[in-house]
Design an enzyme around this catalytic site. Sequence first.
Site, PDB file in Angstrom:
ATOM      1  N   CYS A  97       0.857  -1.223   0.147  1.00 47.15           N
ATOM      2  CA  CYS A  97       0.020   0.166  -0.035  1.00 47.15           C
ATOM      3  C   CYS A  97       0.705   1.353  -0.094  1.00 47.15           C
ATOM      4  O   CYS A  97       1.572   1.525  -0.898  1.00 47.15           O
ATOM      5  CB  CYS A  97      -1.082  -0.157   0.990  1.00 47.15           C
ATOM      6  SG  CYS A  97      -2.337   1.113   1.001  1.00 47.15           S
ATOM      7  N   HIS A 198      -3.560  -5.222   2.211  1.00 49.46           N
ATOM      8  CA  HIS A 198      -3.045  -5.589   3.653  1.00 49.46           C
ATOM      9  C   HIS A 198      -3.985  -6.932   4.001  1.00 49.46           C
ATOM     10  O   HIS A 198      -4.087  -7.657   3.213  1.00 49.46           O
ATOM     11  CB  HIS A 198      -3.706  -4.474   4.535  1.00 49.46           C
ATOM     12  CG  HIS A 198      -3.239  -2.874   4.235  1.00 49.46           C
ATOM     13  ND1 HIS A 198      -2.239  -2.499   4.583  1.00 49.46           N
ATOM     14  CD2 HIS A 198      -3.760  -1.953   3.441  1.00 49.46           C
ATOM     15  CE1 HIS A 198      -1.921  -1.272   4.214  1.00 49.46           C
ATOM     16  NE2 HIS A 198      -3.095  -0.899   3.504  1.00 49.46           N
TER      17      HIS A 198
HETATM   18  N1  GLN Z   1      -1.654   7.139   2.310  1.00 47.58           N
HETATM   19  C1  GLN Z   1      -2.126   6.175   1.427  1.00 47.58           C
HETATM   20  C2  GLN Z   1      -3.381   6.411   0.505  1.00 47.58           C
HETATM   21  O1  GLN Z   1      -4.498   6.737   1.253  1.00 47.58           O
HETATM   22  C3  GLN Z   1      -1.802   4.921   1.588  1.00 47.58           C
HETATM   23  C4  GLN Z   1      -2.686   4.073   2.712  1.00 47.58           C
HETATM   24  C5  GLN Z   1      -2.334   2.791   3.098  1.00 47.58           C
HETATM   25  O2  GLN Z   1      -1.159   2.500   3.182  1.00 47.58           O
HETATM   26  N2  GLN Z   1      -3.490   2.191   3.386  1.00 47.58           N
HETATM   27  O3  GLN Z   1      -3.621   6.161  -0.638  1.00 47.58           O
END
Ligand code: GLN
Length: 244
Positions: A97, A198
């Site tokens: 992510c 995740h």
């Molecule tokens: N901050 C990033 C987004 O919102 C990644 C979020 C995350 O790692 N869940 O796209």
Amino acid sequence: MPERELRVCALYPDLMNIYADRGNLLLLERRCQWRGIGFSVRASGLGDELDPDGADLYYIGGGQDRDQRLCALDLAEVKRDALHAVADRDGVILAVCGGYQLLGHSYQLGDESLPGAGLVDLHTVRSDGPRLIGNVAIEVELQPGRPHVLAGFENHGGRTHLGPGVRPLGKVLKGHGNNGTDGHEGVIAGNVIGTYLHGPLLPKNAWFADWLIATALRLPDPLPALDDALEAAAHADARRAAGL
Ligand code: GLN
């Protein structure tokens, strides 16, 4: 002393670790231990030089935009060359992510463009549209003719776009994937892997953890089987949650 050891380097573990991404490292540790393979993990934080030969697998978890900003600058200024050296020698880099978003050229947040590590031809743009949230399942074919399902959970505001000819990690069966439109999820370039999943990813997809271990240690895949009743149940649950 085990004759083999999986050496993991976790990048920014205190900043890039949302959605229990630490469970990924724990699962790698357990699956090594259960097979008599040694395991060590070290951290590389902001400002730390990265040793490109110091680990078999480099890991970056998910993170908030705020924390990604700090890590993006550090990746570009301190760790970029070392990460390229890891990729060049086919070391494994797994990024989830927020970490995935930093593998490419840039992460565009409104007027601001965060630099990426430039390991893969991709870029990410933070959208004003809804966050892409929910259970997700993708079909992955790491070896031709051997499709597998990865199931997990995604929550991202950024939309990632792969450059021409860049291979996605998988095809979306359920959920949003890289950008909610092209049906692709993640990226795989040599042994550099990025994904929005995740879950945490590896406890729900033990087969993928084993593939990472085997690839990082250059062992034959598949590794010796383990009693995976719990892992299989977690995987089935994640598939069901995604509606497969
Ligand atoms: N901050 C990033 C987004 O919102 C990644 C979020 C995350 O790692 N869940 O796209």
